[in-house]
Design a protein around this motif. Structure first.
Motif, PDB file in Angstrom:
ATOM      1  N   ALA A 116       4.517   7.349  -0.924  1.00 52.89           N
ATOM      2  CA  ALA A 116       3.965   6.398  -1.895  1.00 52.89           C
ATOM      3  C   ALA A 116       3.377   7.126  -3.100  1.00 52.89           C
ATOM      4  O   ALA A 116       3.534   6.680  -4.250  1.00 52.89           O
ATOM      5  CB  ALA A 116       2.909   5.526  -1.223  1.00 52.89           C
ATOM      6  N   ALA A 117       2.697   8.242  -2.870  1.00 54.88           N
ATOM      7  CA  ALA A 117       2.142   9.025  -3.975  1.00 54.88           C
ATOM      8  C   ALA A 117       3.250   9.547  -4.876  1.00 54.88           C
ATOM      9  O   ALA A 117       3.129   9.539  -6.122  1.00 54.88           O
ATOM     10  CB  ALA A 117       1.307  10.181  -3.428  1.00 54.88           C
ATOM     11  N   ALA A 118       4.372   9.992  -4.258  1.00 52.77           N
ATOM     12  CA  ALA A 118       5.510  10.440  -5.062  1.00 52.77           C
ATOM     13  C   ALA A 118       6.068   9.294  -5.896  1.00 52.77           C
ATOM     14  O   ALA A 118       6.460   9.485  -7.062  1.00 52.77           O
ATOM     15  CB  ALA A 118       6.592  11.022  -4.151  1.00 52.77           C
ATOM     16  N   GLY A 119       6.111   8.104  -5.325  1.00 51.43           N
ATOM     17  CA  GLY A 119       6.582   6.949  -6.081  1.00 51.43           C
ATOM     18  C   GLY A 119       5.671   6.609  -7.251  1.00 51.43           C
ATOM     19  O   GLY A 119       6.146   6.250  -8.340  1.00 51.43           O
ATOM     20  N   ILE A 120       4.366   6.698  -7.029  1.00 50.18           N
ATOM     21  CA  ILE A 120       3.426   6.422  -8.118  1.00 50.18           C
ATOM     22  C   ILE A 120       3.613   7.430  -9.252  1.00 50.18           C
ATOM     23  O   ILE A 120       3.634   7.081 -10.440  1.00 50.18           O
ATOM     24  CB  ILE A 120       1.985   6.458  -7.579  1.00 50.18           C
ATOM     25  CG1 ILE A 120       1.766   5.298  -6.587  1.00 50.18           C
ATOM     26  CG2 ILE A 120       0.985   6.373  -8.717  1.00 50.18           C
ATOM     27  CD1 ILE A 120       0.434   5.342  -5.889  1.00 50.18           C
ATOM     28  N   VAL A 121       3.783   8.714  -8.892  1.00 54.23           N
ATOM     29  CA  VAL A 121       4.000   9.747  -9.911  1.00 54.23           C
ATOM     30  C   VAL A 121       5.299   9.483 -10.667  1.00 54.23           C
ATOM     31  O   VAL A 121       5.358   9.604 -11.905  1.00 54.23           O
ATOM     32  CB  VAL A 121       4.018  11.135  -9.246  1.00 54.23           C
ATOM     33  CG1 VAL A 121       4.441  12.203 -10.251  1.00 54.23           C
ATOM     34  CG2 VAL A 121       2.651  11.455  -8.677  1.00 54.23           C
ATOM     35  N   TRP A 140      -0.574  -0.546 -16.202  1.00 56.67           N
ATOM     36  CA  TRP A 140       0.725  -0.337 -15.578  1.00 56.67           C
ATOM     37  C   TRP A 140       0.576   0.565 -14.341  1.00 56.67           C
ATOM     38  O   TRP A 140       1.109   0.283 -13.262  1.00 56.67           O
ATOM     39  CB  TRP A 140       1.695   0.266 -16.589  1.00 56.67           C
ATOM     40  CG  TRP A 140       2.879   0.976 -16.003  1.00 56.67           C
ATOM     41  CD1 TRP A 140       3.059   2.312 -15.896  1.00 56.67           C
ATOM     42  CD2 TRP A 140       4.064   0.375 -15.451  1.00 56.67           C
ATOM     43  NE1 TRP A 140       4.258   2.615 -15.311  1.00 56.67           N
ATOM     44  CE2 TRP A 140       4.910   1.422 -15.032  1.00 56.67           C
ATOM     45  CE3 TRP A 140       4.490  -0.938 -15.276  1.00 56.67           C
ATOM     46  CZ2 TRP A 140       6.148   1.208 -14.460  1.00 56.67           C
ATOM     47  CZ3 TRP A 140       5.725  -1.145 -14.706  1.00 56.67           C
ATOM     48  CH2 TRP A 140       6.542  -0.095 -14.300  1.00 56.67           C
ATOM     49  N   LEU A 141      -0.185   1.632 -14.483  1.00 55.57           N
ATOM     50  CA  LEU A 141      -0.380   2.566 -13.386  1.00 55.57           C
ATOM     51  C   LEU A 141      -1.188   1.918 -12.250  1.00 55.57           C
ATOM     52  O   LEU A 141      -0.930   2.161 -11.072  1.00 55.57           O
ATOM     53  CB  LEU A 141      -1.081   3.826 -13.891  1.00 55.57           C
ATOM     54  CG  LEU A 141      -1.006   5.051 -12.973  1.00 55.57           C
ATOM     55  CD1 LEU A 141       0.440   5.437 -12.724  1.00 55.57           C
ATOM     56  CD2 LEU A 141      -1.756   6.217 -13.594  1.00 55.57           C
ATOM     57  N   VAL A 142      -2.169   1.082 -12.632  1.00 54.08           N
ATOM     58  CA  VAL A 142      -2.950   0.375 -11.606  1.00 54.08           C
ATOM     59  C   VAL A 142      -2.063  -0.572 -10.794  1.00 54.08           C
ATOM     60  O   VAL A 142      -2.132  -0.634  -9.560  1.00 54.08           O
ATOM     61  CB  VAL A 142      -4.114  -0.391 -12.261  1.00 54.08           C
ATOM     62  CG1 VAL A 142      -4.756  -1.344 -11.261  1.00 54.08           C
ATOM     63  CG2 VAL A 142      -5.149   0.566 -12.814  1.00 54.08           C
ATOM     64  N   GLY A 147       0.768  -1.900  -5.859  1.00 53.12           N
ATOM     65  CA  GLY A 147       2.022  -2.281  -5.218  1.00 53.12           C
ATOM     66  C   GLY A 147       2.419  -1.322  -4.098  1.00 53.12           C
ATOM     67  O   GLY A 147       2.780  -1.751  -2.991  1.00 53.12           O
ATOM     68  N   TYR A 148       2.324  -0.024  -4.377  1.00 57.58           N
ATOM     69  CA  TYR A 148       2.674   0.942  -3.336  1.00 57.58           C
ATOM     70  C   TYR A 148       1.665   0.891  -2.176  1.00 57.58           C
ATOM     71  O   TYR A 148       2.034   1.075  -1.005  1.00 57.58           O
ATOM     72  CB  TYR A 148       2.740   2.353  -3.926  1.00 57.58           C
ATOM     73  CG  TYR A 148       4.127   2.725  -4.411  1.00 57.58           C
ATOM     74  CD1 TYR A 148       5.089   3.156  -3.522  1.00 57.58           C
ATOM     75  CD2 TYR A 148       4.466   2.627  -5.753  1.00 57.58           C
ATOM     76  CE1 TYR A 148       6.364   3.491  -3.955  1.00 57.58           C
ATOM     77  CE2 TYR A 148       5.734   2.964  -6.205  1.00 57.58           C
ATOM     78  CZ  TYR A 148       6.681   3.391  -5.296  1.00 57.58           C
ATOM     79  OH  TYR A 148       7.948   3.723  -5.717  1.00 57.58           O
ATOM     80  N   LEU A 151       2.703  -1.929  -0.030  1.00 59.54           N
ATOM     81  CA  LEU A 151       3.885  -1.599   0.748  1.00 59.54           C
ATOM     82  C   LEU A 151       3.531  -0.708   1.948  1.00 59.54           C
ATOM     83  O   LEU A 151       4.029  -0.911   3.064  1.00 59.54           O
ATOM     84  CB  LEU A 151       4.915  -0.894  -0.140  1.00 59.54           C
ATOM     85  CG  LEU A 151       5.586  -1.768  -1.209  1.00 59.54           C
ATOM     86  CD1 LEU A 151       6.474  -0.920  -2.098  1.00 59.54           C
ATOM     87  CD2 LEU A 151       6.406  -2.882  -0.560  1.00 59.54           C
ATOM     88  N   VAL A 152       2.667   0.287   1.709  1.00 64.96           N
ATOM     89  CA  VAL A 152       2.261   1.167   2.806  1.00 64.96           C
ATOM     90  C   VAL A 152       1.501   0.374   3.871  1.00 64.96           C
ATOM     91  O   VAL A 152       1.720   0.543   5.080  1.00 64.96           O
ATOM     92  CB  VAL A 152       1.415   2.335   2.272  1.00 64.96           C
ATOM     93  CG1 VAL A 152       0.794   3.125   3.421  1.00 64.96           C
ATOM     94  CG2 VAL A 152       2.270   3.254   1.411  1.00 64.96           C
ATOM     95  N   GLY A 153       0.600  -0.510   3.435  1.00 62.12           N
ATOM     96  CA  GLY A 153      -0.139  -1.320   4.407  1.00 62.12           C
ATOM     97  C   GLY A 153       0.761  -2.251   5.184  1.00 62.12           C
ATOM     98  O   GLY A 153       0.602  -2.404   6.414  1.00 62.12           O
ATOM     99  N   TRP A 154       1.700  -2.859   4.493  1.00 66.43           N
ATOM    100  CA  TRP A 154       2.636  -3.768   5.156  1.00 66.43           C
ATOM    101  C   TRP A 154       3.473  -3.014   6.197  1.00 66.43           C
ATOM    102  O   TRP A 154       3.630  -3.443   7.346  1.00 66.43           O
ATOM    103  CB  TRP A 154       3.523  -4.421   4.101  1.00 66.43           C
ATOM    104  CG  TRP A 154       4.496  -5.431   4.649  1.00 66.43           C
ATOM    105  CD1 TRP A 154       4.493  -5.987   5.887  1.00 66.43           C
ATOM    106  CD2 TRP A 154       5.618  -5.988   3.955  1.00 66.43           C
ATOM    107  NE1 TRP A 154       5.539  -6.868   6.022  1.00 66.43           N
ATOM    108  CE2 TRP A 154       6.247  -6.896   4.853  1.00 66.43           C
ATOM    109  CE3 TRP A 154       6.138  -5.842   2.673  1.00 66.43           C
ATOM    110  CZ2 TRP A 154       7.386  -7.610   4.497  1.00 66.43           C
ATOM    111  CZ3 TRP A 154       7.272  -6.563   2.312  1.00 66.43           C
ATOM    112  CH2 TRP A 154       7.878  -7.440   3.217  1.00 66.43           C
TER     113      TRP A 154
END
Length: 398
Positions: A116-121, A140-142, A147-148, A151-154
Motif C-alpha cells: 500500500a505504501a508503494a501504491g501511495i508513492v 489528492w495525496l490524502v 483509499g489504500y 483497501l488494506v483494512g478490507w
C-alpha cells in the motif's frame, strides 16, 4: 468478482491450482477490470483530450487488464508491477488498487502495508507530473492514502474472517472426531458393564445348577424323593437364571431405572441379603461358615452393600467351581467412620488337581477388582498356606 477472487485466494501460491479452476476467475477479472479501465479512460479523455496522453492511457489500461490475472498466482509481484504502471498512467490505478486488496487478503499485514505504501508513492509520482483538475496535490495525496488504507483494512478483515471460518471448521471436525471417540468409548464401557453384571449375577446361579446337576449325574441311585427335589431345584434355578438375565439386560437398557432397583422395582441385593446367599450355597451342599461382625449394618451405604454382596457372591462361586466340597469361611467386620472388611477363605484341593465342575474364564476377579475400585476400595487375592484368600476393603463414611 469478489467471490471468484476469494476462490483464487483459497488456492494460494503454495500449492498448485487444480486444472481449470483459475480460468473463470481470470476471465471475470479481465472483463471487470476492462470495464473499470474503460470508464477511467473515458473520464481522462474528457479532462485531457490530447492524443498523446490518451494513447498512453489506453496502452497502460490494456496492459493492466492483461497483467491483472497474475495477481491470482503472484499477488505481491503482480501488485508491485501494476503499482509501477500506475505511476505512468491513471488508467492502471484500478488494477493497482485491486493488487493491494488481494495482497491484504492473502498475505500478512506488514506485506500489505508495504505494498500500500508503494501504491501511495506511485500515485504521488503520478500526481506530480499529471495534476488532477479541481483538487490540490495535498488533498489528492490524502484521498489516495485513505483509499489504500481502506483497501488494506478490507483485505485484512477478509483474511481474518477466512482464518476464523477455517478455524471453526477445524474445530468442528475435531469435535466430531472427539464425539465419535466418546461414543466408541461409551460402547466399550457399556459392553464391559454388561459382561461384569452378567458374570456377577449368573455365575453364582449357574454354578448352583451345575452342582445339583452333578449330584443327579453321579448319584442316580438316590431315593426318588431326592431326585425329584433336585430336579425341581434345577428347573426353578433355570427359570430364575433366565429372569435374572432378562433383568440385567433391561437394567442396562432402561435409562429410567431407579438407582439401586431392578427394572421391575425389586431392590438390588445388599449386605442384609448375605444370609440368603449363604443358605443357597448350603442347600447346594456347600460348607459355608459366615461370621458377621459388622457394627450397625443399616448405616452402610447401599452402593457399598451391593459391592460387598457381589464380593461374597464371587468368592462362593469360585470356591464352588474350583474347590468343590471344601469348606468356605466368610468373615465381615467394620463400622461407620472406618471401613468394611470382607475376608473369604477356602482350602485348596489336597492333590492340587482342578476340581472345577464348570469351566472358568478367569475374568470374574478382574471385573470384581474393577467394581471394588470404582467403589473407592481395594481387593486382593492370593494362594498361601494351602488355601485361597480373597480380601476386600470398602470405605464406610461416618
Amino acid at each position: 468478482m469478489n467471490g471468484d477472487i476469494h476462490c483464487g485466494e483459497g488456492a494460494g501460491a503454495a500449492r498448485p491450482r487444480a486444472p481449470g479452476t483459475g480460468i473463470p476467475a481470470a476471465v471475470i477479472m479481465v472483463v471487470g477490470m476492462g470495464a473499470l479501465v474503460a470508464l477511467t479512460i473515458w473520464g481522462l479523455s474528457d479532462a485531457h483530450p490530447t492524443g498523446e496522453s490518451l494513447g498512453r492511457d489506453i496502452a497502460a489500461g490494456v496492459l493492466g487488464c492483461v497483467l491483472s490475472p497474475v495477481l491470482l498466482r503472484w499477488p505481491v509481484t503482480g501488485a508491485l508491477g501494476l503499482t509501477l504502471l500506475a505511476a505512468l498512467s491513471p488508467a492502471a490505478t484500478p488494477a493497482a488498487t485491486l493488487g493491494a486488496l488481494l495482497v491484504a487478503q492473502r498475505r500478512g499485514f506488514p506485506v500489505a502495508v508495504a505494498v500500500a505504501a508503494a501504491g501511495i508513492v506511485a500515485h504521488a509520482v503520478q500526481g506530480t507530473w499529471r495534476p488532477n483538475g479541481g483538487i490540490s496535490f495535498g488533498w489528492w495525496l490524502v484521498l489516495i492514502t485513505v483509499g489504500y488504507g481502506a483497501l488494506v483494512g478490507w483485505g485484512a478483515l477478509a483474511r481474518a474472517r477466512h482464518a476464523l471460518v477455517a478455524s471453526l471448521r477445524e474445530r468442528a471436525r475435531r469435535a466430531e472426531a472427539e464425539q465419535g471417540r466418546r461414543v466408541a468409548e461409551g460402547r466399550m464401557l457399556e459392553r464391559t458393564r454388561i459382561a461384569r453384571e452378567m458374570h456377577d449375577v449368573l455365575a453364582h446361579r449357574l454354578s448352583l445348577l451345575a452342582t445339583y446337576a452333578g449330584a443327579l449325574e453321579y448319584r442316580p441311585d438316590s431315593p426318588p424323593e431326592q431326585l425329584a427335589r433336585a430336579a425341581g431345584v434345577v428347573r426353578a434355578g433355570a427359570h430364575q437364571a433366565l429372569d435374572e438375565l432378562r433383568d440385567v439386560i433391561n437394567l442396562l437398557r432402561d435409562e429410567d431405572t431407579v438407582e439401586g432397583h431392578e427394572p421391575d422395582g425389586r431392590p438390588q441385593p445388599v449386605l442384609a441379603d448375605l444370609p440368603r446367599l449363604v443358605d443357597e450355597s448350603r442347600d447346594a451342599g456347600g460348607r459355608v461358615r459366615l461370621r458377621n461382625e459388622v457394627v450397625d449394618p443399616d448405616a452402610l451405604p447401599a452402593a457399598a452393600g451391593r459391592t460387598a454382596y457381589r464380593v461374597v457372591q464371587e468368592g462362593l462361586t469360585n470356591a464352588r467351581k474350583h474347590a468343590t466340597g471344601r469348606p468356605v469361611q466368610v468373615m465381615l467386620e467394620g463400622r461407620p467412620g472406618a471401613r468394611l472388611v470382607i475376608d473369604i477363605r477356602n482350602p485348596l484341593p489336597e492333590d492340587g488337581a482342578a476340581t472345577s465342575i464348570t469351566p472358568g474364564t478367569g475374568t470374574g476377579l478382574v471385573g470384581l477388582t474393577e467394581r471394588v475400585q470404582l467403589a473407592g476400595g481395594r481387593l486382593d487375592h492370593e494362594v498361601t498356606a494351602g488355601e485361597f484368600r480373597l480380601r476386600a476393603w470398602l470405605p464406610w463414611p461416618a
